[in-house]
Design an enzyme around this catalytic site. Structure first.
Site, short mmCIF file in Angstrom:
data_model
loop_
_atom_site.label_atom_id
_atom_site.label_comp_id
_atom_site.label_asym_id
_atom_site.label_seq_id
_atom_site.Cartn_x
_atom_site.Cartn_y
_atom_site.Cartn_z
CG HIS A 64 -0.09 0.00 2.46
ND1 HIS A 64 0.33 1.12 3.14
CD2 HIS A 64 0.26 -0.87 3.37
CE1 HIS A 64 1.13 0.98 4.08
NE2 HIS A 64 0.97 -0.52 4.42
CD GLU A 119 2.54 -5.96 7.77
OE1 GLU A 119 2.44 -7.21 7.32
OE2 GLU A 119 3.16 -5.23 7.06
#
EC number: 3.1.3.73
Length: 263
Positions: free
Chosen positions: A44, A120
C-alpha cells in the site's frame, strides 16, 4: 433384414462420432480455460503511522498525500497492464491504494475483492505504539543492549524477522500477536486460491494490494532472492503461476512507480 442392420450401424456410428466431437470440444475448452497468471503484488501507499513511526499491523491509518501520490504513480506506470481481477486486504490503506491504482490506470469499473488473509502482521498490544518501543523490547528480549545493535545483526541475517515476531508474541499482553508461520500460511493460502481461480478463467494479469511484512513472509520460501529486505510503499513483487507452480519474477520493483512519475 440386412438393410435394417446396416441402417442401425450407421446410426450408432453417427452417435459415437458426435459423442467424440463433444469430448474433443470439452477437452479443447478445458485447455483454453487454463492459462498462466501474472500476479502483481504491491504494498500500500505511505500512511500516517508510517510517517510517525508507529506499529501498524491490523491497526489502520489513512494514506498521506505522499501515499496517494505514489499510488497514482503506480497506476500510471501500470497503464499498459490489463488486470483481469484485483484483490486487497480489508485494511483501509490497502483498499484505498487499490482503488487509486485502478482508477489511475483507467480500470475504474474493476473492484478489488477484500480478504482478511491479505492483512499485515498483527502486533497485538504493540499496535499503534512507537516503533522504537516495540523493536526496543524485542532487542532486549534477544539479549541486545539496543535496537540499533540488533538491527546491525538484522542487516547481516543473524537476526531474522521470524525471530523478531516470535519475541513479539512472547511480549504481547493481548494474546493476539501473530507469528511468522501463521502469516505465511494465510498469505500463501490466499495466493494459491487467487492463482487457481484465475488460471481456470483463462489466466491473465492480477493485482493484489497487501502489506510489507506479509508479502515478505509469503514469498520467503518461494525464492532464494528474498533476504528479509524491506519492501517500499507501492513497490511491486511479481509472481508467475503456471502449471501449478509459482515463480517469483521480481521483488520490491519500483520501476512502475518511476515510469508513472515520468508521465
Amino acid at each position: 433384414m440386412k438393410k435394417h442392420i446396416w441402417k442401425l450401424l450407421v446410426v450408432v456410428l453417427g452417435i459415437l462420432l458426435l459423442a467424440g466431437c463433444g469430448m474433443n470440444d470439452s477437452t479443447s475448452t478445458k485447455e483454453k480455460a487454463d492459462g498462466p497468471v501474472t500476479i502483481y503484488v504491491t504494498r500500500h501507499g505511505k500512511t500516517m503511522f508510517n510517517t510517525v513511526h508507529r506499529a501498524q499491523g491490523w491497526s489502520d491509518t489513512p494514506l498521506t498525500k505522499k501515499g496517494v501520490d505514489v499510488a497514482q504513480d503506480l497506476g500510471d506506470g501500470l497503464t499498459d497492464v490489463d488486470f483481469k481481477a484485483a484483490y486487497s486486504s480489508d485494511s483501509g490503506r490497502a483498499r484505498e491504494t487499490a482503488r487509486i491504482v485502478l482508477d489511475s490506470k483507467g480500470q475504474k469499473k474493476l473492484n478489488a475483492a477484500e480478504s482478511t488473509q491479505l492483512r499485515e502482521v498483527c502486533f497485538g498490544s504493540y499496535e499503534g505504539d512507537l516503533d522504537e518501543n516495540m523493536w526496543g523490547d524485542v532487542a532486549k528480549n534477544l539479549g541486545y543492549p539496543s535496537q540499533e545493535a540488533m538491527m546491525k545483526d538484522f542487516a547481516t541475517g543473524k537476526v531474522t524477522l521470524e525471530m523478531c515476531l516470535a519475541e513479539i508474541v512472547k511480549l504481547d499482553q493481548s494474546g493476539s500477536a501473530e507469528n511468522y508461520d501463521t502469516v505465511k500460511k494465510r498469505m500463501q493460502d490466499k495466493l494459491k486460491s487467487i492463482a487457481k481461480e484465475n488460471a481456470k478463467n483463462g489466466g491473465g494479469n492480477v493485482l493484489i494490494v497487501s502489506h510489507g511484512m506479509s508479502i515478505g513472509a509469503m514469498i520467503s520460501d518461494m525464492t532464494d532472492e528474498y533476504k528479509g529486505q524491506q519492501l517500499e510503499n507501492a513497490s511491486v513483487t511479481k509472481i508467475i503461476y503456471e502449471n501449478g507452480k509459482f515463480t517469483v519474477d521480481s521483488i520490491g520493483d519500483m520501476s512502475y512507480v518511476e515510469a508513472g512519475q515520468k508521465k
